[in-house]
Motif scaffolding. Structure first.
Motif, PDB file in Angstrom:
ATOM      1  N   HIS A 116       1.067   5.398 -12.941  1.00 44.51           N
ATOM      2  CA  HIS A 116       0.801   6.617 -12.173  1.00 44.51           C
ATOM      3  C   HIS A 116       1.727   6.636 -10.965  1.00 44.51           C
ATOM      4  O   HIS A 116       1.763   5.687 -10.190  1.00 44.51           O
ATOM      5  CB  HIS A 116      -0.643   6.650 -11.667  1.00 44.51           C
ATOM      6  CG  HIS A 116      -1.674   6.529 -12.743  1.00 44.51           C
ATOM      7  ND1 HIS A 116      -1.965   7.547 -13.605  1.00 44.51           N
ATOM      8  CD2 HIS A 116      -2.467   5.497 -13.099  1.00 44.51           C
ATOM      9  CE1 HIS A 116      -2.907   7.156 -14.447  1.00 44.51           C
ATOM     10  NE2 HIS A 116      -3.225   5.903 -14.157  1.00 44.51           N
ATOM     11  N   LEU A 117       2.474   7.727 -10.818  1.00 49.78           N
ATOM     12  CA  LEU A 117       3.316   7.922  -9.643  1.00 49.78           C
ATOM     13  C   LEU A 117       2.727   9.061  -8.819  1.00 49.78           C
ATOM     14  O   LEU A 117       2.343  10.092  -9.360  1.00 49.78           O
ATOM     15  CB  LEU A 117       4.745   8.285 -10.048  1.00 49.78           C
ATOM     16  CG  LEU A 117       5.521   7.211 -10.789  1.00 49.78           C
ATOM     17  CD1 LEU A 117       6.851   7.762 -11.276  1.00 49.78           C
ATOM     18  CD2 LEU A 117       5.742   6.000  -9.904  1.00 49.78           C
ATOM     19  N   LEU A 132       5.137   7.107  -1.059  1.00 49.60           N
ATOM     20  CA  LEU A 132       5.254   7.138  -2.515  1.00 49.60           C
ATOM     21  C   LEU A 132       4.414   5.984  -3.044  1.00 49.60           C
ATOM     22  O   LEU A 132       4.436   4.895  -2.497  1.00 49.60           O
ATOM     23  CB  LEU A 132       6.708   6.953  -2.946  1.00 49.60           C
ATOM     24  CG  LEU A 132       7.701   7.997  -2.450  1.00 49.60           C
ATOM     25  CD1 LEU A 132       9.113   7.605  -2.860  1.00 49.60           C
ATOM     26  CD2 LEU A 132       7.350   9.364  -2.979  1.00 49.60           C
ATOM     27  N   GLN A 133       3.698   6.258  -4.102  1.00 48.53           N
ATOM     28  CA  GLN A 133       2.824   5.219  -4.640  1.00 48.53           C
ATOM     29  C   GLN A 133       3.030   5.115  -6.144  1.00 48.53           C
ATOM     30  O   GLN A 133       3.106   6.119  -6.846  1.00 48.53           O
ATOM     31  CB  GLN A 133       1.363   5.555  -4.349  1.00 48.53           C
ATOM     32  CG  GLN A 133       0.412   4.474  -4.792  1.00 48.53           C
ATOM     33  CD  GLN A 133      -1.002   4.741  -4.304  1.00 48.53           C
ATOM     34  OE1 GLN A 133      -1.203   5.337  -3.260  1.00 48.53           O
ATOM     35  NE2 GLN A 133      -1.968   4.317  -5.068  1.00 48.53           N
ATOM     36  N   CYS A 134       3.129   3.879  -6.618  1.00 46.08           N
ATOM     37  CA  CYS A 134       3.251   3.596  -8.044  1.00 46.08           C
ATOM     38  C   CYS A 134       2.096   2.663  -8.410  1.00 46.08           C
ATOM     39  O   CYS A 134       1.969   1.576  -7.849  1.00 46.08           O
ATOM     40  CB  CYS A 134       4.594   2.926  -8.343  1.00 46.08           C
ATOM     41  SG  CYS A 134       4.794   2.456 -10.066  1.00 46.08           S
ATOM     42  N   SER A 146       9.445  -2.533  -8.657  1.00 47.25           N
ATOM     43  CA  SER A 146      10.627  -2.467  -7.799  1.00 47.25           C
ATOM     44  C   SER A 146      10.995  -1.003  -7.604  1.00 47.25           C
ATOM     45  O   SER A 146      10.921  -0.208  -8.526  1.00 47.25           O
ATOM     46  CB  SER A 146      11.810  -3.189  -8.438  1.00 47.25           C
ATOM     47  OG  SER A 146      11.516  -4.557  -8.620  1.00 47.25           O
ATOM     48  N   TRP A 147      11.394  -0.663  -6.380  1.00 43.85           N
ATOM     49  CA  TRP A 147      11.829   0.698  -6.062  1.00 43.85           C
ATOM     50  C   TRP A 147      13.343   0.710  -5.946  1.00 43.85           C
ATOM     51  O   TRP A 147      13.944  -0.182  -5.357  1.00 43.85           O
ATOM     52  CB  TRP A 147      11.217   1.164  -4.740  1.00 43.85           C
ATOM     53  CG  TRP A 147       9.738   1.399  -4.822  1.00 43.85           C
ATOM     54  CD1 TRP A 147       8.756   0.509  -4.527  1.00 43.85           C
ATOM     55  CD2 TRP A 147       9.086   2.588  -5.236  1.00 43.85           C
ATOM     56  NE1 TRP A 147       7.523   1.065  -4.721  1.00 43.85           N
ATOM     57  CE2 TRP A 147       7.695   2.355  -5.164  1.00 43.85           C
ATOM     58  CE3 TRP A 147       9.532   3.836  -5.666  1.00 43.85           C
ATOM     59  CZ2 TRP A 147       6.746   3.315  -5.492  1.00 43.85           C
ATOM     60  CZ3 TRP A 147       8.581   4.794  -6.000  1.00 43.85           C
ATOM     61  CH2 TRP A 147       7.209   4.527  -5.912  1.00 43.85           C
ATOM     62  N   TYR A 148      13.981   1.746  -6.493  1.00 45.29           N
ATOM     63  CA  TYR A 148      15.430   1.903  -6.449  1.00 45.29           C
ATOM     64  C   TYR A 148      15.778   3.259  -5.842  1.00 45.29           C
ATOM     65  O   TYR A 148      15.067   4.237  -6.032  1.00 45.29           O
ATOM     66  CB  TYR A 148      16.030   1.815  -7.858  1.00 45.29           C
ATOM     67  CG  TYR A 148      16.000   0.423  -8.430  1.00 45.29           C
ATOM     68  CD1 TYR A 148      17.101  -0.404  -8.313  1.00 45.29           C
ATOM     69  CD2 TYR A 148      14.866  -0.066  -9.065  1.00 45.29           C
ATOM     70  CE1 TYR A 148      17.088  -1.694  -8.831  1.00 45.29           C
ATOM     71  CE2 TYR A 148      14.837  -1.346  -9.578  1.00 45.29           C
ATOM     72  CZ  TYR A 148      15.947  -2.156  -9.460  1.00 45.29           C
ATOM     73  OH  TYR A 148      15.928  -3.427  -9.967  1.00 45.29           O
ATOM     74  N   ASN A 149      16.891   3.289  -5.122  1.00 48.53           N
ATOM     75  CA  ASN A 149      17.422   4.515  -4.551  1.00 48.53           C
ATOM     76  C   ASN A 149      18.886   4.588  -4.959  1.00 48.53           C
ATOM     77  O   ASN A 149      19.685   3.773  -4.520  1.00 48.53           O
ATOM     78  CB  ASN A 149      17.276   4.513  -3.025  1.00 48.53           C
ATOM     79  CG  ASN A 149      17.816   5.762  -2.389  1.00 48.53           C
ATOM     80  OD1 ASN A 149      18.110   6.739  -3.060  1.00 48.53           O
ATOM     81  ND2 ASN A 149      17.940   5.724  -1.074  1.00 48.53           N
ATOM     82  N   SER A 150      19.234   5.549  -5.812  1.00 46.05           N
ATOM     83  CA  SER A 150      20.621   5.690  -6.312  1.00 46.05           C
ATOM     84  C   SER A 150      21.148   4.363  -6.852  1.00 46.05           C
ATOM     85  O   SER A 150      22.210   3.893  -6.452  1.00 46.05           O
ATOM     86  CB  SER A 150      21.540   6.217  -5.219  1.00 46.05           C
ATOM     87  OG  SER A 150      21.079   7.458  -4.761  1.00 46.05           O
ATOM     88  N   LEU A 160      13.944   1.451   7.108  1.00 46.98           N
ATOM     89  CA  LEU A 160      13.002   2.564   7.073  1.00 46.98           C
ATOM     90  C   LEU A 160      11.960   2.416   5.969  1.00 46.98           C
ATOM     91  O   LEU A 160      11.242   3.343   5.676  1.00 46.98           O
ATOM     92  CB  LEU A 160      13.770   3.879   6.875  1.00 46.98           C
ATOM     93  CG  LEU A 160      14.810   4.189   7.939  1.00 46.98           C
ATOM     94  CD1 LEU A 160      15.572   5.446   7.561  1.00 46.98           C
ATOM     95  CD2 LEU A 160      14.145   4.358   9.291  1.00 46.98           C
ATOM     96  N   THR A 161      11.899   1.267   5.364  1.00 51.81           N
ATOM     97  CA  THR A 161      11.041   1.112   4.199  1.00 51.81           C
ATOM     98  C   THR A 161      10.000   0.025   4.421  1.00 51.81           C
ATOM     99  O   THR A 161      10.296  -1.042   4.922  1.00 51.81           O
ATOM    100  CB  THR A 161      11.887   0.728   2.959  1.00 51.81           C
ATOM    101  OG1 THR A 161      12.895   1.709   2.786  1.00 51.81           O
ATOM    102  CG2 THR A 161      11.044   0.642   1.722  1.00 51.81           C
ATOM    103  N   THR A 162       8.781   0.322   4.041  1.00 50.99           N
ATOM    104  CA  THR A 162       7.734  -0.684   3.993  1.00 50.99           C
ATOM    105  C   THR A 162       7.247  -0.743   2.559  1.00 50.99           C
ATOM    106  O   THR A 162       6.934   0.287   1.963  1.00 50.99           O
ATOM    107  CB  THR A 162       6.546  -0.307   4.888  1.00 50.99           C
ATOM    108  OG1 THR A 162       7.025  -0.169   6.227  1.00 50.99           O
ATOM    109  CG2 THR A 162       5.454  -1.352   4.823  1.00 50.99           C
ATOM    110  N   ILE A 163       7.243  -1.925   1.998  1.00 49.74           N
ATOM    111  CA  ILE A 163       6.776  -2.077   0.623  1.00 49.74           C
ATOM    112  C   ILE A 163       5.610  -3.049   0.628  1.00 49.74           C
ATOM    113  O   ILE A 163       5.692  -4.131   1.193  1.00 49.74           O
ATOM    114  CB  ILE A 163       7.894  -2.604  -0.301  1.00 49.74           C
ATOM    115  CG1 ILE A 163       9.007  -1.560  -0.398  1.00 49.74           C
ATOM    116  CG2 ILE A 163       7.337  -2.965  -1.658  1.00 49.74           C
ATOM    117  CD1 ILE A 163      10.151  -1.959  -1.285  1.00 49.74           C
ATOM    118  N   SER A 164       4.533  -2.638   0.029  1.00 48.26           N
ATOM    119  CA  SER A 164       3.388  -3.551  -0.109  1.00 48.26           C
ATOM    120  C   SER A 164       2.872  -3.440  -1.531  1.00 48.26           C
ATOM    121  O   SER A 164       2.959  -2.394  -2.158  1.00 48.26           O
ATOM    122  CB  SER A 164       2.287  -3.208   0.894  1.00 48.26           C
ATOM    123  OG  SER A 164       1.796  -1.922   0.647  1.00 48.26           O
ATOM    124  N   THR A 165       2.374  -4.539  -2.029  1.00 51.87           N
ATOM    125  CA  THR A 165       1.821  -4.545  -3.380  1.00 51.87           C
ATOM    126  C   THR A 165       0.421  -5.111  -3.323  1.00 51.87           C
ATOM    127  O   THR A 165       0.079  -5.912  -2.461  1.00 51.87           O
ATOM    128  CB  THR A 165       2.672  -5.393  -4.351  1.00 51.87           C
ATOM    129  OG1 THR A 165       2.728  -6.729  -3.842  1.00 51.87           O
ATOM    130  CG2 THR A 165       4.070  -4.833  -4.477  1.00 51.87           C
TER     131      THR A 165
END
Length: 169
Positions: A116-117, A132-134, A146-150, A160-165
């Motif tokens: 689910h995105l 954004l949530q996955c 994993s998140w990718y940008n281009s 500018l990014t915070t990633i938590s799992t």
């Protein structure tokens, strides 16, 4: 019986009550339950969750000096049905004797059932913070996201990014 053995197809012995794996969903598991030196000829069956597995079992038997050696070969394509269950070989010699049971547990890895995105529903202005949530559902073990940008991996060191799992069993 003088012996009851659980074995891999290559005849490596599997201890009663042990866990095998990790194995992947879709993997073909081939095991043998062998009963040696029994009289009368024993009945052998493979079970999952208390229900007999019929179509995937083949039997081989041999008699020597009035004693029987019997093998029940199980060929099973692993699926989610094996999650949390055991495979059990049940041996019965006569109507009055108790059933002898040997079992194995499978450490099974399965693919996600759903992804689910969620997040931005309309346009975003440059410099705005967005969420954004996955959410990955039904994977075992917990999925790595994993998140990718281009085509560039976004990681926890990005300014500018915070990633938590969060993994939930």
């Amino acid at each position: 019986p003088s012996a009851i053995l659980l074995m891999h197809k290559d005849e490596t012995i599997i201890r009663n009550g042990s866990t095998i794996g990790p194995l992947k969903e879709g993997h073909r598991l081939e095991t043998v339950c062998e009963v040696r030196g029994a009289r009368p000829k024993p009945t052998i069956g493979w079970y999952r969750g208390g229900k007999k597995l019929i179509t995937q079992t083949t039997m081989d038997e041999e008699e020597m000096h009035g004693l029987f050696d019997v093998k029940a070969r199980l060929s099973l394509t692993l699926s989610r049905a094996e999650l949390g269950s055991s495979l059990e070989c049940r041996v019965k010699t006569t109507a009055n004797d108790p059933i002898i049971s040997h079992q194995i547990f499978i450490d099974l890895e399965v693919r996600p059932t759903n992804i689910h995105l969620s997040g931005v529903k309309s346009h975003v202005v440059e410099g705005s913070k967005v969420l954004l949530q996955c959410e990955v559902v039904g994977a075992r073990p917990a999925a790595n996201i994993s998140w990718y940008n281009s085509s560039k991996l976004i990681d926890e060191t990005s300014e500018l990014t915070t990633i938590s799992t969060n993994a939930v069993s």
